[in-house]
Design an enzyme around this catalytic site. Structure first.
Site, PDB file in Angstrom:
ATOM      1  N   LYS A 175      12.580   7.966   0.323  1.00  0.00           N
ATOM      2  CA  LYS A 175      11.459   8.523   1.091  1.00  0.00           C
ATOM      3  C   LYS A 175      10.135   7.949   0.571  1.00  0.00           C
ATOM      4  O   LYS A 175      10.109   7.319  -0.495  1.00  0.00           O
ATOM      5  CB  LYS A 175      11.465  10.045   0.950  1.00  0.00           C
ATOM      6  CG  LYS A 175      11.368  10.510  -0.495  1.00  0.00           C
ATOM      7  CD  LYS A 175      11.651  11.989  -0.639  1.00  0.00           C
ATOM      8  CE  LYS A 175      11.572  12.399  -2.105  1.00  0.00           C
ATOM      9  NZ  LYS A 175      11.860  13.820  -2.300  1.00  0.00           N
TER      10      LYS A 175
ATOM     11  N   TYR B 110     -20.894   3.199  -9.044  1.00  0.00           N
ATOM     12  CA  TYR B 110     -21.359   4.381  -8.306  1.00  0.00           C
ATOM     13  C   TYR B 110     -21.627   5.516  -9.281  1.00  0.00           C
ATOM     14  O   TYR B 110     -20.812   5.790 -10.156  1.00  0.00           O
ATOM     15  CB  TYR B 110     -20.312   4.833  -7.292  1.00  0.00           C
ATOM     16  CG  TYR B 110     -20.127   3.895  -6.125  1.00  0.00           C
ATOM     17  CD1 TYR B 110     -21.213   3.579  -5.290  1.00  0.00           C
ATOM     18  CD2 TYR B 110     -18.886   3.340  -5.853  1.00  0.00           C
ATOM     19  CE1 TYR B 110     -21.047   2.724  -4.206  1.00  0.00           C
ATOM     20  CE2 TYR B 110     -18.710   2.491  -4.769  1.00  0.00           C
ATOM     21  CZ  TYR B 110     -19.788   2.184  -3.951  1.00  0.00           C
ATOM     22  OH  TYR B 110     -19.619   1.348  -2.884  1.00  0.00           O
TER      23      TYR B 110
HETATM   24  C1  LIG Z   1      12.570  13.774  -3.436  1.00  0.00           C
HETATM   25  C2  LIG Z   1      13.820  14.549  -3.520  1.00  0.00           C
HETATM   26  C3  LIG Z   1      14.843  14.127  -4.372  1.00  0.00           C
HETATM   27  C4  LIG Z   1      14.679  13.016  -5.391  1.00  0.00           C
HETATM   28  O1  LIG Z   1      14.011  13.560  -6.508  1.00  0.00           O
HETATM   29  P1  LIG Z   1      13.727  12.713  -7.836  1.00  0.00           P
HETATM   30  O2  LIG Z   1      13.236  13.729  -8.798  1.00  0.00           O
HETATM   31  O3  LIG Z   1      12.704  11.679  -7.507  1.00  0.00           O
HETATM   32  O4  LIG Z   1      15.009  12.097  -8.274  1.00  0.00           O
HETATM   33  C5  LIG Z   1      16.048  14.824  -4.322  1.00  0.00           C
HETATM   34  N1  LIG Z   1      16.209  15.872  -3.485  1.00  0.00           N
HETATM   35  C6  LIG Z   1      15.231  16.312  -2.678  1.00  0.00           C
HETATM   36  C7  LIG Z   1      15.484  17.474  -1.787  1.00  0.00           C
HETATM   37  C8  LIG Z   1      14.007  15.679  -2.668  1.00  0.00           C
HETATM   38  O5  LIG Z   1      13.030  16.141  -1.880  1.00  0.00           O
END
Ligand SMILES: *Cc1c(COP(=O)(O)O)cnc(C)c1O
Length: 378
Positions: free
Chosen positions: A38, A265
């Protein structure tokens, strides 16, 4: 030969393959990886990472949204893709069209999915204590009702841990309670004659701190990219993980700064001595947190250079006083190694008061993503 521009990400796919193997040998034999790709594969580039993982034999993936899954399908990814988050009923047709697996958020959502009218493949989310998505594990009556919807092809049941990265007693007790609640739901489903579904509840830290659990999948994100959420994060098992991503930019110009002069800035930094400074062509629009202003540091030619002044949208300033032979065009490392020194994503995160997951997933679309060409052996 590809000419790297103002700011770019270098991906080391050998390190990705190495991390995949580390987790495969760590997990029980029947447990498969379901990499979390993701948020553009945590900023690494979802298509490049997805294709590389598929070539390594990975057959299952998870993402946050339908649009992320569609991007992967359009790039030729054929494996199963689980959408972990909410999908609007207006997008249910895409679940069918792109052969996606949708998370059942709760009983009411199951009814919406059923009412769509077409057969949908789903995994049922169970809330064991995070209190985000999922039907509550103590509402077995409601969980069982989900199996009554004829249009749902339920192939998985899963939950999510919320303090598995912690190793103090209260966090371990809470996690063990979550695991027990999940097992209780699975056992109850079996007692009701429901079988044939896959189970999963561990993310990266769920595996690193509870490696022996017997589930069918592990949804690993951050650790597969070779990063810990925070520096020196203590874990029960410590596989050798190698960072997949480096973040680099260039020196735009070098100039003197005289005693008493202020920069950037808001003029938030003032030289207390004669200095040499450089402008670097990367900024907060590329994902460098503005929080790092006057706090972060980079590597130039193997040496640490502090960030000074406020980080701008497209640029930042660094202190290169005493750096010999630094000049415009030199490579600047924000994450990664330069000669003997290395900056980890978790170091950047720690300095910005966040976790590497946030730093990486917010790396900008303006950054070019290129494959690291392995240097010929010396
Ligand atoms: C993002 C996510 C993961 C992966 O988590 P990590 O800590 O990056 O390994 C697993 N399960 C769900 C439901 C997530 O949202």
């Amino acid at each position: 030969m590809y000419q790297k521009g103002r700011a770019w990400i270098e991906l080391n796919l050998e390190n990705l393959a190495h991390n995949v193997k580390q987790f495969q040998s760590l997990l029980p034999a029947q447990c498969m990886l379901m990499p979390a790709i993701k948020a553009n594969a945590y900023g690494h580039g979802a298509v490049i990472i997805g294709q590389a993982l598929e070539e390594m034999g990975i057959t299952d993936f998870c993402v946050a949204s339908v649009s992320e899954a569609v991007e992967l399908r359009n790039a030729g990814i054929t494996g199963r893709i689980l959408v972990l988050g909410y999908t609007s009923p207006r997008q249910f047709a895409e679940l069918v069209r792109y052969r996606l697996t949708q998370t059942v958020i709760d009983l009411a959502y199951a009814r919406q999915l059923h009412d769509f009218g077409a057969m949908l493949e789903v995994h049922v989310g169970i809330d064991t204590g995070m209190h985000r998505l999922g039907e509550r594990s103590d509402r077995l009556d409601r969980i069982l009702k989900i199996w009554e919807f004829k249009n749902l092809n339920i192939t998985g049941v899963f939950s999510h841990l919320c303090v598995s990265d912690g190793v103090v007693d209260t966090e371990r007790d809470y996690t063990l309670q979550q695991i027990a609640s999940f097992h209780a739901v699975v056992d109850a489903l079996h007692r009701n004659g429901i079988f044939g579904f896959k189970t999963h509840m561990q993310g990266s830290y769920g595996v690193l701190n509870y490696p022996g659990l017997q589930f069918d999948y592990a949804r690993i994100g951050i650790a597969l990219y070779g990063a810990y959420s925070l520096p020196r994060h203590q874990t029960v098992v410590t596989p050798c993980l190698k960072p997949v991503l480096s973040l680099k930019s260039r020196v735009e110009c070098v100039k003197p700064l005289h005693t008493g002069e202020s920069i950037g800035y808001g003029l938030t930094f003032t030289a207390s001595d004669e200095m040499q400074i450089a402008a670097v062509s990367i900024g907060y629009a590329d994902g460098i947190p503005r929080e790092l202003s006057n706090k972060g540091r980079v590597l130039v030619n193997g040496c640490h250079a502090p960030m000074i002044g406020r980080i701008c949208m497209d640029q930042l300033l660094i202190d290169v006083t005493g750096f010999p032979r630094i000049s415009a065009g030199d490579e600047v490392v924000l994450i990664g190694s330069s000669r003997e020194r290395e900056i980890f994503a978790s170091d950047v995160a720690d300095c910005a008061d966040t976790i590497s997951n946030e730093i990486l997933s917010r790396l900008g679309s303006r950054l070019e993503r290129v494959l690291e060409v392995p240097l010929p052996c010396a």
